[in-house]
Design an enzyme around this catalytic site. Structure first.
Site, PDB file in Angstrom:
ATOM      1  CG  HIS A   1      -2.051  -1.044   1.303  1.00  0.00           C
ATOM      2  ND1 HIS A   1      -2.344  -2.010   2.400  1.00  0.00           N
ATOM      3  CD2 HIS A   1      -2.813  -1.463   0.156  1.00  0.00           C
ATOM      4  CE1 HIS A   1      -3.024  -2.652   2.020  1.00  0.00           C
ATOM      5  NE2 HIS A   1      -3.307  -2.633   0.790  1.00  0.00           N
TER       6      HIS A   1
ATOM      7  CE  LYS B   1      -4.305  -1.154 -13.220  1.00  0.00           C
ATOM      8  NZ  LYS B   1      -5.043  -2.242 -13.442  1.00  0.00           N
TER       9      LYS B   1
ATOM     10  CE  LYS C   1      -1.471 -11.495 -11.644  1.00  0.00           C
ATOM     11  NZ  LYS C   1      -0.836 -10.658 -12.608  1.00  0.00           N
TER      12      LYS C   1
HETATM   13  P1  NAD Z   1      -3.462 -16.338 -21.569  1.00  0.00           P
HETATM   14  O1  NAD Z   1      -4.334 -17.108 -20.998  1.00  0.00           O
HETATM   15  O2  NAD Z   1      -3.955 -15.152 -22.731  1.00  0.00           O
HETATM   16  O3  NAD Z   1      -2.460 -17.291 -22.534  1.00  0.00           O
HETATM   17  C1  NAD Z   1      -1.687 -18.037 -22.103  1.00  0.00           C
HETATM   18  C2  NAD Z   1      -1.471 -19.159 -23.235  1.00  0.00           C
HETATM   19  O4  NAD Z   1      -0.434 -20.061 -22.527  1.00  0.00           O
HETATM   20  C3  NAD Z   1      -2.687 -20.097 -23.712  1.00  0.00           C
HETATM   21  O5  NAD Z   1      -2.616 -19.631 -24.906  1.00  0.00           O
HETATM   22  C4  NAD Z   1      -2.516 -21.403 -23.062  1.00  0.00           C
HETATM   23  O6  NAD Z   1      -3.173 -22.450 -23.918  1.00  0.00           O
HETATM   24  C5  NAD Z   1      -0.983 -21.389 -23.007  1.00  0.00           C
HETATM   25  N1  NAD Z   1      -0.356 -22.449 -22.084  1.00  0.00           N
HETATM   26  C6  NAD Z   1      -0.800 -22.950 -20.958  1.00  0.00           C
HETATM   27  N2  NAD Z   1      -0.160 -24.029 -20.444  1.00  0.00           N
HETATM   28  C7  NAD Z   1       0.677 -24.145 -21.562  1.00  0.00           C
HETATM   29  C8  NAD Z   1       2.045 -25.071 -21.503  1.00  0.00           C
HETATM   30  N3  NAD Z   1       2.160 -25.762 -20.519  1.00  0.00           N
HETATM   31  N4  NAD Z   1       2.890 -24.967 -22.685  1.00  0.00           N
HETATM   32  C9  NAD Z   1       2.688 -23.933 -23.508  1.00  0.00           C
HETATM   33  N5  NAD Z   1       1.543 -23.200 -23.446  1.00  0.00           N
HETATM   34  C10 NAD Z   1       0.685 -23.397 -22.587  1.00  0.00           C
HETATM   35  O7  NAD Z   1      -2.743 -15.594 -20.578  1.00  0.00           O
HETATM   36  P2  NAD Z   1      -1.630 -14.266 -20.950  1.00  0.00           P
HETATM   37  O8  NAD Z   1      -2.489 -13.062 -20.292  1.00  0.00           O
HETATM   38  O9  NAD Z   1      -0.990 -14.040 -22.169  1.00  0.00           O
HETATM   39  O10 NAD Z   1      -0.683 -14.231 -19.858  1.00  0.00           O
HETATM   40  C11 NAD Z   1       0.386 -15.058 -19.747  1.00  0.00           C
HETATM   41  C12 NAD Z   1       1.504 -14.947 -18.849  1.00  0.00           C
HETATM   42  O11 NAD Z   1       1.955 -13.560 -18.939  1.00  0.00           O
HETATM   43  C13 NAD Z   1       1.337 -15.016 -17.407  1.00  0.00           C
HETATM   44  O12 NAD Z   1       2.235 -15.571 -16.750  1.00  0.00           O
HETATM   45  C14 NAD Z   1       0.901 -13.683 -16.910  1.00  0.00           C
HETATM   46  O13 NAD Z   1       0.737 -13.538 -15.775  1.00  0.00           O
HETATM   47  C15 NAD Z   1       1.553 -12.675 -17.680  1.00  0.00           C
HETATM   48  N6  NAD Z   1       1.429 -11.511 -17.855  1.00  0.00           N
HETATM   49  C16 NAD Z   1       0.053 -11.316 -18.468  1.00  0.00           C
HETATM   50  C17 NAD Z   1      -0.121  -9.936 -18.352  1.00  0.00           C
HETATM   51  C18 NAD Z   1      -1.465  -9.360 -19.146  1.00  0.00           C
HETATM   52  O14 NAD Z   1      -1.798  -8.262 -19.821  1.00  0.00           O
HETATM   53  N7  NAD Z   1      -2.163 -10.358 -19.760  1.00  0.00           N
HETATM   54  C19 NAD Z   1       0.611  -8.864 -18.234  1.00  0.00           C
HETATM   55  C20 NAD Z   1       1.792  -9.217 -17.556  1.00  0.00           C
HETATM   56  C21 NAD Z   1       2.159 -10.569 -17.322  1.00  0.00           C
END
Ligand code: NAD
Length: 475
Positions: free
Chosen positions: A69, A75, A111
């Site tokens: 905080h 966020k 989160k």
């Molecule tokens: P998402 O759900 O859109 O995509 C994740 C993808 O990974 C899916 O297509 C899924 O099928 C695939 N997947 C799952 N298990 C797998 C495996 N064992 N091998 C290969 N592919 C696999 O999620 P996202 O939003 O793209 O997030 C992905 C990562 O990025 C996470 O660690 C998330 O915390 C991080 N992240 C996301 C954001 C955001 O803006 N969405 C921001 C910062 C960090």
């Protein structure tokens, strides 16, 4: 076995972050108590609520964690996955705190997570669960434009963010700033242009910046620049797909893409939009006509390449496969894809690791822009677009008169154009990622730190310390 390891000898996810934090703390001389305060999670809300699915009542497990905080609001994204647990959400909340500090986004880290498998639940039931989760957050004052602002993460997207906003508004009607209670919304619901692709684009900007630094490239035996670099991406979701598209457009060669069901490989390069279309039409990336299938998806991480981008889940590079990783650069698009043991192995091998707390900060950066847009109630560029175009027109007339030369219509179009929202958002993101990269690198060089992760933590912790000091909490 260290005190951070559990009975099986492996680290909990939260301990992994603590370990990274402690490595950086060695470079910071400050009272131990303040470091402990920065590391600790301020609030953990674990909830169970019932939702009627078909004829059955299901008890849903969910979390919202506010790690820090020191700046408000908090966020952080919300993920839907069967792997969701308290340790994971606490860790991801902590990463958000460090990430925000690095890219100068004035938020504390948070989160959320719901333990469901969105692939096996109908859209109507996901909506029910999302709305109930939101009302639980409202009840406990865990959501609001100045309190805690969720966003998409693994397994969630625009649709879920719309439901969260709508539920919030219906319970807080008349709140003029209600739009700012969640980011990652569709444009028609107060979203900002450029949010969907922001994390992937940020990954691209960060890696591109690294590839422009001669010293760094020569240290791993690569040429300067992104063109021709061989890239492997794991996860073709929101982050992975957009990152892959930007790399492909910039002239890098995507040699392999890995998904849950397997991976595909073509050493000459894959056309990312064609693969995505194939995935949409067939529900799988396998059997893409211009590629070879790799049945064991994890094996794709071990292929020969220049840059490896894990963009799916945490802990995918661990002590058992780290030695077989051949990439010279690893860009952590996902959160926590490398365990501490693997980190040490890769460090010894001289691999450049671009850490998650910097590299995937594009999402929260553009979420910040969306939050500001919602609070100011006006689209970026709306006030200045026409004014800029008028000034540019006058400026061009003067140039044509002085130079006695007519500028072509095509050139005029390019020069006269005023900034659109997408232009402003992308340039703000680009600037943030470039600045962040060089700030980390400067610290790495000046303190002679061995890797980018520790340098990024030093940068982040120092900023948080500064903020606590300015609050007058710690003299
Ligand atoms: P998402 O759900 O859109 O995509 C994740 C993808 O990974 C899916 O297509 C899924 O099928 C695939 N997947 C799952 N298990 C797998 C495996 N064992 N091998 C290969 N592919 C696999 O999620 P996202 O939003 O793209 O997030 C992905 C990562 O990025 C996470 O660690 C998330 O915390 C991080 N992240 C996301 C954001 C955001 O803006 N969405 C921001 C910062 C960090």
């Amino acid at each position: 076995m260290s005190k951070n390891q559990n009975k099986t000898g492996s680290y909990s996810f939260f301990n992994c972050i603590e370990k990274n934090f402690d490595k950086a703390a060695r470079f910071i001389s400050i009272e131990k108590g303040l470091l402990e305060q920065i590391k600790a999670c301020n609030s953990v809300y674990r909830m169970h609520f019932p939702v009627k699915i078909g004829k059955e009542v299901k008890v849903i497990e969910a979390y919202r964690v506010q790690h820090s905080h020191h700046k408000l609001p908090c966020k952080g994204g919300i993920r839907y996955s069967m792997k969701v647990n308290q340790d994971e959400i606490m860790t991801l909340a902590a990463l958000m705190t460090y990430k925000c500090a690095i890219v100068d986004v004035p938020f504390g880290g948070a989160k959320g997570g719901i333990k469901i498998d969105p692939q096996t639940i109908s859209s109507e039931n996901i909506e029910k669960i999302t709305r109930r989760y939101t009302s639980e957050l409202i009840k406990k004052n865990f959501i609001g434009p100045g309190i805690d602002v969720p966003a998409p993460d693994y397994g969630t997207g625009e649709k879920e963010m719309s439901w969260i906003f709508d539920t919030f508004l219906s319970l807080r009607s008349g709140d003029v700033d209600a739009l700012a209670c969640v980011t990652g919304k569709p444009i028609s619901q107060g979203g900002v242009r450029g949010r969907k692709e922001a994390t992937g684009l940020g990954v691209f900007y960060g890696i591109r910046e690294l590839c422009h630094v001669k010293e760094e490239m020569y240290s791993v035996g690569l040429d300067v620049g992104l063109v021709g670099k061989k890239i492997i991406i794991q996860g073709l979701g929101n982050v992975g797909y957009h990152a892959a598209s930007f790399f492909h457009e910039s002239g890098a060669i995507i040699i392999a893409l890995a998904e849950r069901e397997g991976a595909i490989y073509n050493k000459k390069g894959l056309n990312v939009s064609k693969v995505f279309l194939h995935l949409k039409n067939n529900g799988s990336i396998l059997n893409f006509p211009e590629a070879k299938n790799i049945e064991n998806t994890e094996k794709a991480l071990e292929l020969e390449c220049d840059i490896l981008i894990p963009a799916a889940l945490e802990n995918v590079i661990h002590k058992n496969n780290a030695n077989r990783i051949k990439a010279k650069i690893i860009g952590e698009a996902a959160n926590g894809p490398i365990t501490p043991e693997a980190d040490e192995i890769l460090d010894k091998k001289g691999v450049i690791i671009v850490p998650d707390i910097y590299l995937n900060a594009g999402g929260v950066t553009v979420s910040y822009f969306e939050w500001l847009k919602n609070l100011s109630h006006v689209r970026y560029g709306r006030m200045e677009k026409k004014f800029r175009e008028n000034v540019n027109t006058e400026f061009l007339k003067v140039i044509e008169t002085v130079c006695k030369k007519k500028i072509s219509i095509e050139e005029k179009k390019m020069i006269l154009r005023g900034p659109r929202e997408i232009d402003l958002v992308r340039s703000g993101l680009e600037d943030t990622m470039i600045n962040g990269f060089h700030k980390i690198r400067d610290i790495k060089k000046s303190l002679k730190i061995e890797n980018m992760r520790t340098a990024a933590f030093v940068l982040s912790i120092n900023k948080i310390i500064d903020s606590y000091e300015k609050l007058g909490i710690f003299p």
